[in-house]
Design a protein around this motif. Structure first.
Motif, PDB file in Angstrom:
ATOM      1  N   SER A  62       0.866  -1.353  -0.058  1.00  0.00           N
ATOM      2  CA  SER A  62      -0.043  -0.020  -0.053  1.00  0.00           C
ATOM      3  C   SER A  62       0.847   1.383   0.117  1.00  0.00           C
ATOM      4  O   SER A  62       2.064   1.317   0.374  1.00  0.00           O
ATOM      5  CB  SER A  62      -0.942   0.066   1.267  1.00  0.00           C
ATOM      6  OG  SER A  62      -1.520   1.201   1.344  1.00  0.00           O
ATOM      7  N   ARG A  64       0.547   3.502   2.065  1.00  0.00           N
ATOM      8  CA  ARG A  64       0.880   3.836   3.342  1.00  0.00           C
ATOM      9  C   ARG A  64       1.886   3.136   3.846  1.00  0.00           C
ATOM     10  O   ARG A  64       2.393   3.611   4.780  1.00  0.00           O
ATOM     11  CB  ARG A  64      -0.562   3.610   4.238  1.00  0.00           C
ATOM     12  CG  ARG A  64      -1.613   4.521   3.736  1.00  0.00           C
ATOM     13  CD  ARG A  64      -2.839   4.175   4.730  1.00  0.00           C
ATOM     14  NE  ARG A  64      -3.293   2.819   4.233  1.00  0.00           N
ATOM     15  CZ  ARG A  64      -4.462   2.371   4.639  1.00  0.00           C
ATOM     16  NH1 ARG A  64      -5.300   3.120   5.636  1.00  0.00           N
ATOM     17  NH2 ARG A  64      -4.922   1.266   4.275  1.00  0.00           N
ATOM     18  N   ASP A  65       2.427   2.015   3.348  1.00  0.00           N
ATOM     19  CA  ASP A  65       3.628   1.334   3.680  1.00  0.00           C
ATOM     20  C   ASP A  65       5.108   1.668   3.141  1.00  0.00           C
ATOM     21  O   ASP A  65       5.965   1.240   3.712  1.00  0.00           O
ATOM     22  CB  ASP A  65       3.333  -0.055   3.489  1.00  0.00           C
ATOM     23  CG  ASP A  65       2.119  -0.810   4.002  1.00  0.00           C
ATOM     24  OD1 ASP A  65       1.704  -0.427   5.126  1.00  0.00           O
ATOM     25  OD2 ASP A  65       1.374  -1.515   3.396  1.00  0.00           O
ATOM     26  N   GLU A  88      -6.067   6.549   0.923  1.00  0.00           N
ATOM     27  CA  GLU A  88      -4.847   6.023   1.497  1.00  0.00           C
ATOM     28  C   GLU A  88      -3.678   7.369   1.132  1.00  0.00           C
ATOM     29  O   GLU A  88      -2.871   7.183   2.223  1.00  0.00           O
ATOM     30  CB  GLU A  88      -4.488   4.550   0.990  1.00  0.00           C
ATOM     31  CG  GLU A  88      -5.507   3.514   1.370  1.00  0.00           C
ATOM     32  CD  GLU A  88      -4.924   2.210   1.022  1.00  0.00           C
ATOM     33  OE1 GLU A  88      -4.164   2.162  -0.148  1.00  0.00           O
ATOM     34  OE2 GLU A  88      -5.560   1.310   1.267  1.00  0.00           O
ATOM     35  N   CYS A  89      -3.913   7.641  -0.277  1.00  0.00           N
ATOM     36  CA  CYS A  89      -2.886   8.656  -0.397  1.00  0.00           C
ATOM     37  C   CYS A  89      -2.979   9.929   0.478  1.00  0.00           C
ATOM     38  O   CYS A  89      -2.045  10.513   0.823  1.00  0.00           O
ATOM     39  CB  CYS A  89      -3.021   8.951  -2.011  1.00  0.00           C
ATOM     40  SG  CYS A  89      -2.540   7.971  -3.207  1.00  0.00           S
ATOM     41  N   GLU A  91      -4.259   9.939   3.563  1.00  0.00           N
ATOM     42  CA  GLU A  91      -3.718   9.653   4.733  1.00  0.00           C
ATOM     43  C   GLU A  91      -2.261   9.478   4.943  1.00  0.00           C
ATOM     44  O   GLU A  91      -1.665   9.851   6.095  1.00  0.00           O
ATOM     45  CB  GLU A  91      -4.431   8.221   5.204  1.00  0.00           C
ATOM     46  CG  GLU A  91      -5.827   8.403   5.355  1.00  0.00           C
ATOM     47  CD  GLU A  91      -6.339   6.940   5.748  1.00  0.00           C
ATOM     48  OE1 GLU A  91      -7.706   7.116   5.885  1.00  0.00           O
ATOM     49  OE2 GLU A  91      -5.792   6.086   5.288  1.00  0.00           O
ATOM     50  N   ALA A  92      -1.647   9.086   3.771  1.00  0.00           N
ATOM     51  CA  ALA A  92      -0.230   9.084   3.828  1.00  0.00           C
ATOM     52  C   ALA A  92       0.702  10.293   3.446  1.00  0.00           C
ATOM     53  O   ALA A  92       1.887  10.393   3.485  1.00  0.00           O
ATOM     54  CB  ALA A  92       0.303   7.845   2.848  1.00  0.00           C
TER      55      ALA A  92
END
Length: 331
Positions: A62, A64-65, A88-89, A91-92
């Protein structure tokens, strides 16, 4: 107008390719190959939860990883997965997303619903989006090919922005034949966020950009576009090919990018007021692109006409007069 965050798209220090793969002929493989060949200044992180490595590069499950901050996320997955990926983008802390995926508003009501979800996920996060339904972007500085184009243009000072990926490909092909160089190539797609006004403002204020060429099917924010174009056209030429003149063309534009073409006479008046040169055909667009890429701007109106026949000379003088110009007087 807003150019906030666009540096992280056009000058990224790191790029995550979501949907990277190795299957021959797949978009994920072509994008990965182009990114690696482009040699961007920063790192390229393939994201694919089903693989440990992609083309020899360690892959991540991901965005996020990913080990480190990501400026640009290139998304090449089915459109139904994009809202979750965009969340996710955000949040990252990703700066911008380039959404290659098609199937948005151009595909109908379900596509419009998905695009609304994508917009909701961005919210007030500051994440900027180019696309969906686009071919990608190519930049000379840094040397970056974040597209699925078959080749990379030569470096130059011309910026090209197109609502059609096919027009991008055609311009790219002829530019390689004619030796035309480009500073930036942008397939803008459905303009969920970043639109023509944003890009004219951003690229027009880049000192390395000498001129701007546009292929437009619709404008989402006329006032923003006019403000940017009027400011930039005072110092740099802007050339536009606006399609969708007829009712049939407008309907075709709607099925292509979900565009509303509008009354053509309104666009004509707007372009003239903004100081934009409008052309009518792809041939004229090619000619203008080549001219402004190779020929410096004239410092005055001293144009000389050399001809081996009287008739063509008279016609040339008439053409100048129709545009408020006089041929130069030779000593």
């Amino acid at each position: 107008m807003s150019i906030k965050g666009l540096d992280r798209i056009f000058r990224p220090r790191s790029i995550a390719l979501i949907g990277a793969g190795e299957r021959p002929g797949s978009i994920g493989r072509i994008l990965m190959s182009n990114l690696l060949a482009g040699d961007p200044d920063g790192a390229v992180f393939p994201v694919n939860p089903g693989r440990d490595r992609v083309m020899g590069v360690p892959a991540w499950a991901s965005v996020r990883d990913v080990d480190g901050p990501v400026d640009l996320a290139v998304i090449a997955t089915p459109i139904r997965t994009v809202p979750g990926i965009v969340r996710e983008c955000a949040e990252a802390g990703v700066g911008g997303a380039l959404i290659i995926s098609a199937g948005g508003k151009e595909a109908g009501e379900e596509g419009r619903r998905i695009e609304s979800e994508i917009a909701e996920q961005c919210g007030a996060t500051g994440l900027r989006i180019i696309g969906p339904n686009c071919m990608g972007i190519i930049c000379a500085k840094p040397r970056m090919n974040a597209s699925f184009a078959a080749s990379t243009p030569r470096p130059g000072k011309l910026a090209f922005i197109s609502q059609s990926g096919a027009i991008c490909a055609a311009i790219l092909d002829i530019s390689l034949e004619e030796g035309i160089g480009f500073h930036t190539f942008v397939s803008i797609g459905s303009m969920l966020d970043v639109d023509f006004g944003d890009l004219v403002d951003y690229l027009g204020n880049d000192p390395d950009v000498g001129s701007i060429v546009l292929y437009i099917e619709s404008l989402t924010n006329i006032r923003k576009f006019m403000s940017a174009a009027r400011a930039v056209s005072r110092v740099k030429p802007i050339v536009v090919l606006k399609s969708g003149r007829s009712r049939a063309g407008a309907r075709a534009a709607g099925s292509h990018t979900g565009a509303m073409a509008g009354e053509d006479s309104v666009y004509d008046a707007a372009f003239k007021r903004a100081g934009i040169v409008r052309v009518d055909t792809i041939g004229e667009l090619f000619d203008c692109a080549e001219l402004i890429a190779k020929q410096p701007l004239p410092s005055g109106s001293g144009l000389a006409v050399v001809t081996n026949g009287g008739g063509p000379g008279v016609m040339a003088a008439d053409a100048l007069a129709a545009r408020g110009l006089e041929p130069a007087v030779l000593e």
